[in-house]
Design an enzyme around this catalytic site. Structure first.
Site, PDB file in Angstrom:
ATOM      1  N   HIS A 665      10.073   0.294  -0.845  1.00 57.89           N
ATOM      2  CA  HIS A 665       9.373  -0.333  -1.830  1.00 57.89           C
ATOM      3  C   HIS A 665       9.858  -1.344  -2.430  1.00 57.89           C
ATOM      4  CE1 HIS A 665       7.893   4.144  -1.285  1.00 57.89           C
ATOM      5  NE2 HIS A 665       6.535   3.436  -1.500  1.00 57.89           N
ATOM      6  N   HIS A 669       7.091  -4.930   0.848  1.00 59.33           N
ATOM      7  CA  HIS A 669       6.133  -4.122   0.676  1.00 59.33           C
ATOM      8  C   HIS A 669       4.869  -4.619  -0.085  1.00 59.33           C
ATOM      9  CE1 HIS A 669       3.735  -0.301   0.656  1.00 59.33           C
ATOM     10  NE2 HIS A 669       3.995  -0.423  -0.817  1.00 59.33           N
TER      11      HIS A 669
END
Length: 948
Positions: A665, A669
């Protein structure tokens, strides 16, 4: 002379009209005026009489009150009226039914005699706050409610409406009783039953304790033909009982107004003749006072009066409890000692007197409680009105303290805050451990009355603040958590020394003191409150202690609120400093902005960002920023919202830098999710479905949807009791992402929204917030069934507001999970990355919290990754992309990519490929384009709200 007086004169008087003659006639015929008023006067005459009476007594008439009330109602039409229900019905005091004294707070001697004295015409009554509020505006412009103030006489008018009309209430002006009463000779002309009945009627309707006792003594003198009478009431309980008389040596020539000026006389319980009668309950009839050793001859020596005979008898209530002692001295006209018949008549009359005194005490108690509750309401108003300035708050609280306790001084000593250093831990007698301080940092004190030093100034109150005060008594109270009620010369258990100006650290005489510690909810000592020098009394009583406890509680609440406000201001300033530091280190610097500014922005085609099959592996970090700017350019957002180009570069770099370097993350992303949203809006032609503001919010929300992600889920935040879990009630990480986006957007040079007007900006924030929160899969599970129904219905109106919100939410979810649609090669590698991120969280849960991690986060289950991916696709992804494809057929490549990757994961699952062998597995790729390179899918997440 008013017209009604003229009418009265012309009707009833057969003599020259003059005020003395008319008044003499009315005095001799008291019932005539009432009869005449009822039968002859018109409504106008009654109003004129009413107005004249009120003006004569210095009080406002109802007409004036109505005019004032109408003005008040006009001023407060837009304000809510706050109604306090305690003891109030329709803005009137509710008088409780007759009850035992235990049900009401016992008034002190001074309160019982002086709380609501009858006043002569023109004498000003005490002022108390009423229960209505008016609307004012604070310095900050916020509306606040302030109480109106009214005289206690207004409350008595309300009380009057609830009681029989023939009752005489405390505070009601009236004529001297002697002016309406028969002479002693006239009374004695009646036979004994009639005399007793008339004298009982005389006291039956009087609730003013002083007036009632005065009448009782006059009547006792008539019944026994005594020269002078006294009445003593019992106060206190247990060993603390004593007798008090404010009506001493009352004769037939005494005046009621003089009684209010007398200082109360206190007699020890059980001492002297009166004390003996109070303690034993026996009647004492002494023919020769000088022959009784209990008689105090010093009083005769001081007054010059010769006491001969004494008749002393207890006064009992309806429960046979002794509430007082009545005493008659000397028979008139040298009739000798009091007889047995005198005792009999005396006892019969005192039976009725005991009931009347009990009722008056109960009424006085209810009035005292009403007065004190109003004082506490006003004190609470002070506390909640002033929460910014300790000096202003304590000035008002101390002034109110002097008024509530009828004292000449009040002090509040504050120590260091519980969070500061210099504290010691003390263990009071109850065993609870608290924090205390060896010293106080400041002392706020106020003096009034005789304790004001500079009386020439004309100030009613003298306020001062002493730094580092030295108060040994306050230290003792704070350390021992004790309430101290003492006078000079009286030893205090556990305290080395006596109460005096030196031990308290005051610069004036100390005659009495009441002190109590101020505690917060953690039982940390905030300070000590001291009330000094009770007016007209030797010391503070138990009722003062009871009220003082509530007063101290309110003081602690106010002080704690101000302290918290000061801490909030400090914390806010500290936050600003932290934000300045973060904005410097986490924002784009000039060199980074200049570097991007010099670069040519590549086209969307060259970057391949229009494709649903986009892969970011070929772009370096700076190129991802250039691609982000290209998205804004091709959607024409820069022109439509007049975005400063340099600010857009700085904002884009700042967003990138505020993504943490976690396994999955991270910025890559966030950028890939934004690219997929860009492809949906352009290649999928969804920008035609939405407004420009919606397109703007969708792109910004996609870029920032995982900003400052910690590599852990919402469940982990709750399990670890992180600050985020305590800050938000649900969707912890999503709310944090949105608020972090707001923070960095407010940094100087990062505001790309400044061209929006107030309404546009509010709408934009709402759209962005909805976009980011929609990435919580818990919301997807909640709404996916409804979205499926909408896309399967050809008549669905996508212009409907709620339908548009749902469509935008499903689109951002599809973008967030879009890695599952990308080419197999990269998806396989990213699957390993996100699995590693999940496994790291599972390790922390097991090692740090002793918690068994979820199946997908359990490292011991890593060889089952293919099975997890198949389940993730079947349970979440397929239904989502099928619905999106039905909503827009141009989204078909997403569904195809998802199906292709499912077949590949299923193949690995059948081969039972281990986690370590996934990257080297030799399988037949069934994806649409085996040469594609793309990012991997998100790992499947729990339906309870794991963030994607």
């Amino acid at each position: 002379m008013p017209s009604f007086i003229k009418k009265l004169g012309s009707c009833v008087v057969r003599m020259p009209l003059s005020e003395p003659n008319v008044e003499r006639y009315l005095d001799e015929h008291p019932g005539f005026l009432q009869k005449y008023v009822v039968t002859h006067l018109s409504e106008t005459d009654l109003k004129e009489l009413y107005e004249h009476w009120y003006k004569a007594h210095g009080r406002k008439s109802s007409t004036e009150k109505e005019r004032k009330r109408s003005r008040t109602e006009e001023e407060g039409k837009s304000c809510h009226v706050v109604e306090h229900k305690t003891s109030i019905v329709d803005n009137q005091l509710v008088v409780p039914p007759a009850a035992s004294k235990a049900n009401l707070e016992t008034p002190t001697p001074e309160e019982a005699m002086d709380v609501v004295p009858s006043v002569s015409p023109g004498k000003q009554l005490h002022q108390f706050p009423n229960r209505q509020f008016r609307k004012t505006v604070s310095r900050e412009g916020a509306p606040i409610l302030k109480p109106y103030r009214r005289s206690f006489s207004d409350d008595l008018i309300n009380i009057r409406s609830l009681l029989p009309t023939n009752l005489q209430l405390p505070g009601e002006p009236g004529e001297e009783p002697s002016a309406r009463r028969r002479s002693r000779e006239e009374w004695r002309q009646l036979n004994e039953p009639d005399l007793m009945m008339e004298l009982v009627r005389d006291i039956a309707q009087d609730l003013d304790l002083v007036s009632l006792c005065f009448k009782i003594l006059l009547n006792v003198g008539i019944l026994t033909n005594g020269d002078r009478c006294s009445l003593f009431l019992i106060f206190g309980s247990g060993d603390q009982r004593f007798l008090v008389s404010k009506l001493f040596d009352v004769t037939e020539n005494s005046q009621l107004t003089d009684m209010y000026e007398h200082k109360p006389i206190r007699i020890p319980y059980g001492k002297g003749i009166v004390g003996y009668v109070a303690e034993s309950g026996e009647t004492v009839n002494i023919p020769d006072a000088y022959q009784d050793e209990r008689f105090n001859k010093a009083i005769d020596m001081q007054t010059g009066f010769r006491t001969k005979s004494i008749l002393c008898m207890p006064v009992k209530n309806n429960q046979s409890e002794i509430v007082g002692v009545a005493q008659v001295i000397n028979k008139k006209d040298e009739e000798g000692p009091f007889t047995a018949n005198d005792e009999k008549i005396f006892e019969r009359y005192l039976t009725f007197c005991g009931i009347g005194i009990t009722n008056a005490l109960l009424f006085q108690s209810s009035v005292i409680m009403y007065k004190r509750s109003d004082s506490l309401v006003l004190l609470a108003h002070y506390i909640f009105e002033e929460q910014r300035d300790m000096n202003n708050l304590l000035r008002r609280v101390l002034k109110k303290g002097c008024e509530m306790f009828n004292s000449t001084g009040c002090r509040i000593l504050l120590r260091e805050s519980p969070e500061s250093d210099g504290l010691t831990t003390v263990e009071p007698e109850n065993g609870q451990v608290v924090k205390s301080s060896e010293g106080f940092v400041s002392c706020f004190e106020i003096y009034t009355g005789d304790d004001i030093k500079n009386k020439e100034s004309g100030d009613e109150y003298e306020f001062q603040n002493i730094l580092t005060p030295q108060d040994a008594l306050a230290k003792f109270v704070a350390n021992k958590l004790k309430t101290v009620n003492a006078v000079p010369g009286e030893p205090i258990d556990g305290f080395d020394g006596m109460v005096c100006a030196e031990t308290i650290g005051a610069d004036r005489e100390i005659r009495s003191v009441l002190a109590m510690p101020i505690l917060n909810e953690s039982r940390n000592v905030l300070g000590v409150v001291e009330i000094l020098n009770k007016k007209g009394e030797e010391r503070f009583d138990r009722n003062d202690e009871s009220l003082f406890e509530a007063f101290t509680l309110f003081c602690g609440l106010g002080i704690y609120n101000v302290m918290n406000f000061e801490r909030l201001i400090k914390a806010n300033n500290a936050q600003k400093v932290v934000l300045e530091i973060l904005s410097y280190h986490a924002s784009a610097n000039k060199d980074e902005v200049s570097l991007i500014e010099r670069e040519e922005i590549p086209s969307a085609d060259s970057l391949n960002i229009l494709s649903f099959e986009f892969a970011d592996h070929s772009l370096d970090t700076d190129q991802t920023v250039l691609a982000t700017i290209r998205m804004f350019m091709d959607l024409d957002l820069i022109n439509k919202f007049r975005i400063d180009f340099q600010s857009l570069i700085r904002w884009s770099i700042t967003v990138r830098k505020n993504y943490r370097d976690v396994m999955y993350h991270n910025w890559r992303h966030g950028f890939n999710v934004a690219q997929m949203m860009f492809a949906m809006l352009t290649s999928g032609q969804m920008s035609q479905q939405f407004t420009d503001l919606e397109v703007f919010a969708l792109l910004v929300g996609s870029l920032c949807h995982d900003i400052d992600h910690r590599g852990t889920t919402n469940q982990f935040q709750k399990l670890s009791d992180s600050p985020l879990a305590n800050l938000y009630s649900t969707s912890f990480m999503e709310y944090h992402h949105f608020n972090h986006f707001l923070t960095i957007s407010q940094v100087e040079g990062n505001n790309i929204f400044k061209s929006l007007n107030e309404k546009e900006y509010a709408d934009f924030l709402d759209l962005t917030k909805t976009t980011i929160l929609a990435t919580d899969l818990a919301l997807y599970f909640k709404h996916k069934a409804l979205f499926k129904q909408l896309v399967e219905n050809p008549d669905t109106n996508w212009d409907d507001c709620e339908n548009r919100v749902l469509l935008r939410s499903m689109m951002i979810t599809g973008c967030d999970l879009s890695a599952i649609t990308k080419p197999w090669e990269v998806q396989r590698m990213v699957a390993e990355k996100i699995a590693s991120e999940f496994f790291n969280q599972g390790d922390i849960e097991r090692d740090k919290f002793g918690h068994t991690p979820a199946y997908m986060m359990d490292r011991s289950k890593r060889d089952e990754l293919p099975k997890m991916q198949v389940g993730f696709i079947d349970n979440i992804c397929l239904e989502l992309y099928e619905s999106l494809e039905k909503a827009n057929p141009l989204f078909r490549p997403l569904l195809d990519g998802c199906l292709s990757n499912r077949r590949n994961w299923s193949n690995l699952c059948e081969r039972r490929t281990s986690f370590a062998d996934i990257s080297s597995a030799n399988i037949t790729l069934t994806s649409i384009n085996t040469n594609r390179v793309g990012t991997l899918s998100n790992q499947p997440e729990e339906e309870s709200g794991v963030e994607g």
